[in-house]
Design an enzyme around this catalytic site. Structure first.
Site, PDB file in Angstrom:
ATOM      1  CG  ASP A  66      -0.949   3.431 -88.870  1.00 32.85           C
ATOM      2  OD1 ASP A  66      -0.666   4.325 -88.046  1.00 32.85           O
ATOM      3  OD2 ASP A  66      -0.349   3.300 -89.950  1.00 32.85           O
ATOM      4  CE1 TYR A 157       9.628  11.869 -79.187  1.00 31.68           C
ATOM      5  CE2 TYR A 157      11.125  13.419 -78.131  1.00 31.68           C
ATOM      6  CZ  TYR A 157      10.228  12.359 -78.041  1.00 31.68           C
ATOM      7  OH  TYR A 157       9.937  11.804 -76.813  1.00 31.68           O
ATOM      8  CE  LYS A 161       6.362  12.414 -77.586  1.00 35.42           C
ATOM      9  NZ  LYS A 161       5.310  11.529 -77.064  1.00 35.42           N
TER      10      LYS A 161
HETATM   11  N1  LIG Z   1      11.654   5.985 -73.505  1.00 35.73           N
HETATM   12  C1  LIG Z   1      11.987   7.229 -73.253  1.00 35.73           C
HETATM   13  O1  LIG Z   1      13.097   7.528 -72.817  1.00 35.73           O
HETATM   14  C2  LIG Z   1      10.976   8.337 -73.488  1.00 35.73           C
HETATM   15  C3  LIG Z   1      11.334   9.642 -73.149  1.00 35.73           C
HETATM   16  C4  LIG Z   1      10.433  10.662 -73.355  1.00 35.73           C
HETATM   17  C5  LIG Z   1       9.176  10.393 -73.871  1.00 35.73           C
HETATM   18  N2  LIG Z   1       8.852   9.109 -74.201  1.00 35.73           N
HETATM   19  C6  LIG Z   1       7.515   8.877 -74.770  1.00 35.73           C
HETATM   20  O2  LIG Z   1       6.893   7.791 -74.115  1.00 35.73           O
HETATM   21  C7  LIG Z   1       6.056   7.084 -75.042  1.00 35.73           C
HETATM   22  C8  LIG Z   1       6.474   5.612 -75.064  1.00 35.73           C
HETATM   23  O3  LIG Z   1       7.853   5.561 -75.330  1.00 35.73           O
HETATM   24  P1  LIG Z   1       8.626   4.177 -75.557  1.00 35.73           P
HETATM   25  O4  LIG Z   1      10.044   4.447 -75.288  1.00 35.73           O
HETATM   26  O5  LIG Z   1       7.928   3.076 -74.860  1.00 35.73           O
HETATM   27  O6  LIG Z   1       8.442   4.041 -77.137  1.00 35.73           O
HETATM   28  P2  LIG Z   1       8.702   2.801 -78.059  1.00 35.73           P
HETATM   29  O7  LIG Z   1       9.374   1.691 -77.322  1.00 35.73           O
HETATM   30  O8  LIG Z   1       9.345   3.326 -79.297  1.00 35.73           O
HETATM   31  O9  LIG Z   1       7.222   2.340 -78.428  1.00 35.73           O
HETATM   32  C9  LIG Z   1       6.430   3.144 -79.233  1.00 35.73           C
HETATM   33  C10 LIG Z   1       4.998   2.665 -79.102  1.00 35.73           C
HETATM   34  O10 LIG Z   1       4.174   3.502 -79.924  1.00 35.73           O
HETATM   35  C11 LIG Z   1       3.416   2.672 -80.810  1.00 35.73           C
HETATM   36  N3  LIG Z   1       3.261   3.351 -82.097  1.00 35.73           N
HETATM   37  C12 LIG Z   1       4.194   4.092 -82.755  1.00 35.73           C
HETATM   38  N4  LIG Z   1       3.674   4.547 -83.915  1.00 35.73           N
HETATM   39  C13 LIG Z   1       2.394   4.086 -83.974  1.00 35.73           C
HETATM   40  C14 LIG Z   1       1.336   4.222 -84.935  1.00 35.73           C
HETATM   41  N5  LIG Z   1       1.473   4.919 -86.072  1.00 35.73           N
HETATM   42  N6  LIG Z   1       0.170   3.611 -84.663  1.00 35.73           N
HETATM   43  C15 LIG Z   1       0.006   2.903 -83.540  1.00 35.73           C
HETATM   44  N7  LIG Z   1       0.951   2.754 -82.591  1.00 35.73           N
HETATM   45  C16 LIG Z   1       2.140   3.339 -82.823  1.00 35.73           C
HETATM   46  C17 LIG Z   1       4.229   1.375 -80.964  1.00 35.73           C
HETATM   47  O11 LIG Z   1       3.339   0.339 -81.292  1.00 35.73           O
HETATM   48  P3  LIG Z   1       3.780  -0.933 -82.207  1.00 35.73           P
HETATM   49  O12 LIG Z   1       5.111  -1.420 -81.690  1.00 35.73           O
HETATM   50  O13 LIG Z   1       2.698  -1.926 -82.036  1.00 35.73           O
HETATM   51  O14 LIG Z   1       3.880  -0.414 -83.624  1.00 35.73           O
HETATM   52  C18 LIG Z   1       4.827   1.228 -79.570  1.00 35.73           C
HETATM   53  O15 LIG Z   1       3.926   0.576 -78.712  1.00 35.73           O
HETATM   54  C19 LIG Z   1       6.237   7.770 -76.398  1.00 35.73           C
HETATM   55  O16 LIG Z   1       5.206   8.704 -76.600  1.00 35.73           O
HETATM   56  C20 LIG Z   1       7.577   8.482 -76.233  1.00 35.73           C
HETATM   57  O17 LIG Z   1       7.711   9.613 -77.073  1.00 35.73           O
HETATM   58  C21 LIG Z   1       9.717   8.072 -74.026  1.00 35.73           C
END
Ligand SMILES: NC(=O)c1ccc[n+]([C@@H]2O[C@H](COP(=O)([O-])OP(=O)(O)OC[C@H]3O[C@@H](n4cnc5c(N)ncnc54)[C@H](OP(=O)(O)O)[C@@H]3O)[C@@H](O)[C@H]2O)c1
Length: 244
Positions: A66, A157, A161
């Site tokens: 975590d 959020y 960021k």
């Molecule tokens: N997807 C988009 O459109 C988008 C746009 C802008 C920025 N981003 C950024 O890109 C990154 C990845 O996005 P995503 O869409 O792939 O996100 P996601 O599907 O929500 O996945 C979030 C990831 O973060 C991990 N996580 C969250 N809280 C945690 C904690 N307390 N400790 C350890 N691990 C934690 C989760 O791990 P577990 O599942 O194992 O808990 C998961 O692997 C993020 O930083 C997000 O803000 C995404």
């Protein structure tokens, strides 16, 4: 110009079990990196991703952690760096996204978002610093278009960021010349999730007339991972022009 070989390079991707982090980890494995991932609540996804990394021929390790727990972060980074024999690249990918009216955000929600999106990348980078300094490595932080443009129902959020973007620049200045630090700000990225009516709306208002894909963000990551080490402190939006 000699092309750098990535065989034997070592990467740590936080939140590498699923989502964008999984795509980053697999792409780095195919580029020749040994890859360590952290995960928290997705052990089955982590097993699947580790199997994919093995299929790509990569030395790999997964550690449950975590990232809101500072002691767990130090232990996880140390375990991964020890198993991989050092670190050349840190991808601070893990993050949390939440929707809430500004006036309804609780202190607990605010703190959870900042602990995950801003403090954790700092703690992971701090733990990885000696390894990255020794290897003249790189850090890529995953920020967000929301850290550049205000989204009314995502204040915590967006603010977390924006702080990560500044942290990236501060790290770049503090840890040069050994470590290069850059940040990617994805816009609307569709990761093969269930269709959502919002997707078409976002695509329509994006100059490139589509939403982003995980592969678009991977291309940006590979640039910062493999491009000139001299490029540091940069924020790169991967948003098809949505933020213009
Ligand atoms: N997807 C988009 O459109 C988008 C746009 C802008 C920025 N981003 C950024 O890109 C990154 C990845 O996005 P995503 O869409 O792939 O996100 P996601 O599907 O929500 O996945 C979030 C990831 O973060 C991990 N996580 C969250 N809280 C945690 C904690 N307390 N400790 C350890 N691990 C934690 C989760 O791990 P577990 O599942 O194992 O808990 C998961 O692997 C993020 O930083 C997000 O803000 C995404």
């Amino acid at each position: 110009m000699a092309l750098e070989s990535f065989a034997g390079k070592r990467a740590l991707v936080t939140g590498g079990a699923r989502g964008l982090g999984r795509t980053f980890a697999v792409a780095l494995a195919y580029a020749g990196y040994s890859v360590g991932i952290t995960y928290r609540s997705s052990p089955e996804d982590a097993d699947r991703t580790l199997a994919e990394l093995a299929d790509a021929g990569a030395v790999n390790v997964g550690v449950r952690c975590d990232l809101r727990d500072p002691e767990a972060v130090s232990a996880a980074v140390e375990e991964i760096a020890t198993d991989l024999g050092g670190l050349d690249l840190l991808v601070n990918n893990a993050g949390m996204f939440e929707t809430s009216a500004l006036e309804e955000i609780t202190t607990e929600q605010w703190d959870a978002v900042f602990e995950t999106n801003t403090r954790a990348p700092f703690l992971v980078a701090k733990a990885a610093y000696p390894y990255l300094k020794a290897s003249h490595g790189r850090i890529v932080n995953i920020g967000s278009l929301g850290g550049i443009h205000p989204w009314a129902t995502h204040a915590h959020y967006c603010t977390s960021k924006a702080a990560l973007h500044m942290l990236s620049q501060t790290m770049a200045k503090a840890w040069a010349p050994e470590i290069s630090v850059n940040c990617i700000a994805p816009g609307m990225i569709v990761k093969g999730d269930a269709p959502d009516p919002a997707y078409q709306r976002f695509a329509d208002k994006t100059p490139m007339q589509r939403n982003g894909t995980a592969e678009d963000v991977v291309e940006a990551l590979l640039f910062f991972a493999t491009g000139p080490h001299f490029i540091t402190g940069q924020l790169l939006a991967v948003d098809g022009g949505l933020g213009l």
